[in-house]
Design a protein around this motif. Sequence first.
Motif, PDB file in Angstrom:
ATOM      1  N   TYR A 228       0.852  -1.190   0.000  1.00 34.33           N
ATOM      2  CA  TYR A 228       0.000   0.000   0.000  1.00 34.33           C
ATOM      3  C   TYR A 228       0.887   1.239   0.000  1.00 34.33           C
ATOM      4  O   TYR A 228       1.640   1.470   0.952  1.00 34.33           O
ATOM      5  CB  TYR A 228      -0.908  -0.045   1.233  1.00 34.33           C
ATOM      6  CG  TYR A 228      -1.790   1.171   1.427  1.00 34.33           C
ATOM      7  CD1 TYR A 228      -2.310   1.875   0.339  1.00 34.33           C
ATOM      8  CD2 TYR A 228      -2.144   1.597   2.713  1.00 34.33           C
ATOM      9  CE1 TYR A 228      -3.123   2.987   0.524  1.00 34.33           C
ATOM     10  CE2 TYR A 228      -2.970   2.694   2.906  1.00 34.33           C
ATOM     11  CZ  TYR A 228      -3.448   3.386   1.808  1.00 34.33           C
ATOM     12  OH  TYR A 228      -4.254   4.483   1.998  1.00 34.33           O
ATOM     13  N   ALA A 230       0.704   4.799   0.624  1.00 34.45           N
ATOM     14  CA  ALA A 230      -0.289   5.631   1.321  1.00 34.45           C
ATOM     15  C   ALA A 230       0.131   7.096   1.307  1.00 34.45           C
ATOM     16  O   ALA A 230       0.179   7.764   2.338  1.00 34.45           O
ATOM     17  CB  ALA A 230      -0.462   5.124   2.755  1.00 34.45           C
ATOM     18  N   ARG A 253      -9.908   6.509   3.557  1.00 27.52           N
ATOM     19  CA  ARG A 253      -9.171   5.853   2.465  1.00 27.52           C
ATOM     20  C   ARG A 253      -8.316   4.698   3.012  1.00 27.52           C
ATOM     21  O   ARG A 253      -8.357   3.569   2.505  1.00 27.52           O
ATOM     22  CB  ARG A 253      -8.260   6.900   1.795  1.00 27.52           C
ATOM     23  CG  ARG A 253      -7.301   6.358   0.775  1.00 27.52           C
ATOM     24  CD  ARG A 253      -6.150   7.329   0.497  1.00 27.52           C
ATOM     25  NE  ARG A 253      -5.212   7.420   1.617  1.00 27.52           N
ATOM     26  CZ  ARG A 253      -3.996   7.960   1.547  1.00 27.52           C
ATOM     27  NH1 ARG A 253      -3.584   8.507   0.414  1.00 27.52           N
ATOM     28  NH2 ARG A 253      -3.190   7.998   2.605  1.00 27.52           N
ATOM     29  N   ASP A 254      -7.546   5.010   4.054  1.00 23.96           N
ATOM     30  CA  ASP A 254      -6.672   3.984   4.655  1.00 23.96           C
ATOM     31  C   ASP A 254      -7.484   2.782   5.132  1.00 23.96           C
ATOM     32  O   ASP A 254      -7.067   1.633   4.961  1.00 23.96           O
ATOM     33  CB  ASP A 254      -5.915   4.559   5.855  1.00 23.96           C
ATOM     34  CG  ASP A 254      -4.959   5.673   5.462  1.00 23.96           C
ATOM     35  OD1 ASP A 254      -4.546   5.730   4.291  1.00 23.96           O
ATOM     36  OD2 ASP A 254      -4.635   6.486   6.352  1.00 23.96           O
ATOM     37  N   LEU A 258      -6.715  -0.981   4.084  1.00 20.94           N
ATOM     38  CA  LEU A 258      -6.113  -1.847   5.103  1.00 20.94           C
ATOM     39  C   LEU A 258      -7.124  -2.856   5.651  1.00 20.94           C
ATOM     40  O   LEU A 258      -6.826  -4.052   5.769  1.00 20.94           O
ATOM     41  CB  LEU A 258      -5.532  -0.997   6.236  1.00 20.94           C
ATOM     42  CG  LEU A 258      -4.340  -0.117   5.829  1.00 20.94           C
ATOM     43  CD1 LEU A 258      -3.947   0.814   6.975  1.00 20.94           C
ATOM     44  CD2 LEU A 258      -3.148  -0.975   5.414  1.00 20.94           C
ATOM     45  N   VAL A 270       2.254  -1.112   4.737  1.00 17.28           N
ATOM     46  CA  VAL A 270       2.125   0.330   4.536  1.00 17.28           C
ATOM     47  C   VAL A 270       3.487   0.903   4.169  1.00 17.28           C
ATOM     48  O   VAL A 270       4.484   0.632   4.847  1.00 17.28           O
ATOM     49  CB  VAL A 270       1.632   1.026   5.826  1.00 17.28           C
ATOM     50  CG1 VAL A 270       1.773   2.538   5.725  1.00 17.28           C
ATOM     51  CG2 VAL A 270       0.192   0.647   6.121  1.00 17.28           C
ATOM     52  N   HIS A 287       0.310  10.651   7.912  1.00 13.77           N
ATOM     53  CA  HIS A 287       1.079   9.398   7.928  1.00 13.77           C
ATOM     54  C   HIS A 287       0.921   8.682   9.270  1.00 13.77           C
ATOM     55  O   HIS A 287       0.805   7.457   9.324  1.00 13.77           O
ATOM     56  CB  HIS A 287       2.572   9.678   7.711  1.00 13.77           C
ATOM     57  CG  HIS A 287       2.950  10.069   6.312  1.00 13.77           C
ATOM     58  ND1 HIS A 287       2.464   9.435   5.193  1.00 13.77           N
ATOM     59  CD2 HIS A 287       3.818  11.013   5.855  1.00 13.77           C
ATOM     60  CE1 HIS A 287       3.014   9.979   4.107  1.00 13.77           C
ATOM     61  NE2 HIS A 287       3.830  10.939   4.483  1.00 13.77           N
ATOM     62  N   THR A 290      -2.310   6.774   9.347  1.00 12.36           N
ATOM     63  CA  THR A 290      -2.240   5.544   8.540  1.00 12.36           C
ATOM     64  C   THR A 290      -1.536   4.444   9.328  1.00 12.36           C
ATOM     65  O   THR A 290      -2.008   3.308   9.403  1.00 12.36           O
ATOM     66  CB  THR A 290      -1.460   5.807   7.231  1.00 12.36           C
ATOM     67  OG1 THR A 290      -2.018   6.935   6.554  1.00 12.36           O
ATOM     68  CG2 THR A 290      -1.488   4.597   6.314  1.00 12.36           C
ATOM     69  N   CYS A 291      -0.386   4.801   9.895  1.00 13.72           N
ATOM     70  CA  CYS A 291       0.429   3.805  10.610  1.00 13.72           C
ATOM     71  C   CYS A 291      -0.277   3.315  11.867  1.00 13.72           C
ATOM     72  O   CYS A 291      -0.220   2.115  12.189  1.00 13.72           O
ATOM     73  CB  CYS A 291       1.795   4.393  10.965  1.00 13.72           C
ATOM     74  SG  CYS A 291       2.765   4.839   9.513  1.00 13.72           S
TER      75      CYS A 291
END
Length: 316
Positions: A228, A230, A253-254, A258, A270, A287, A290-291
């Motif tokens: 991915y 991202a 989106r994430d 995921l 990711v 970020h 996302t993580c």
Amino acid sequence: MSRPAPVLYSPEYECDIGRHVFPTQKFRLVRDALIADGALDAKDILPAAPASRDDLLLVHTPEYLDDLEYLRWTHRTRMSELPLTAAIVRAYVMAAGGTTCAAAEALGRGVAVHLGGGFHHAFADLASGFCYINDLAVAIRVHQRDGRVRRAAVVDCDLHQGNGTAHVFRDDPTVFTFSIHQEHLYPVKEKSDLDIGLENGTGDEEFNRRLAAALPRVWEHRPELVLYQAGADPYEDDQLGALKLTIEGLGARDALVLEGCVERGIPVVVTLGGGYARQVSDTVRIHRNTCALALELAARAEVDRLGAPPRPGGTG
Ligand SMILES: [Zn+2]
């Protein structure tokens, strides 16, 4: 005790590229933000190791790798929008190792995070944009060579098209490349297996509706590994783009990507990709979100596989 979080990082990603729109400090700042929030323990972070030349040769040509090693400006390296120094080349070679190692973690554990990578503009024999080495392509090729995966997919949600990745895998039916990006923008487009080129001004609702409608094409490929990309640059306050996603929209989106992978038991990695918000703190927050979601899903996958960790007293 649960195992350490599957997170890869190297301090060498933060290299001196002069005055530039690309904030290389973001890698460290995302790491620090995850630690400050308690999403990550510093001692759990796995150090990225540089990709070997043999691994890089699975994607890149020897002439191009020699240009990088000897810091030569040639027709192959000149398209880069970065300086060419030993430290910068080293950062990209490290990032290829980081994504490869994160993919190995994901194959064992379901979800992994690389606090770096996503350098999707690099071609086999050509630098492009802010990318010298295509870590996504190297990671997939290494794990295919080593027999760990046959079929893989790249889900690229960066503002920019994943042109290098699309080109590397253009004739390879085992790797599905999907890119959703701003159409009227750098780079000159290559042909992914699935491209969605969005108009300027596209916001959360349309982006995520079109992403959700496209992901079944990825699942139909039956990938055994998803990388991915991202990117944080579809953000409404990004300096390079004209997409209008909010931080919340980027989080949705994430989740589509995921959770879609995790629900189907597809190992997912990711990588961070681009991010050029006027405020670096916004890029870091995107970020970080996302993580953090990926780590939450990784912890949940661990519980599903191993059962809940035993309670103190040993009766769990
Ligand atoms: Zn980008």
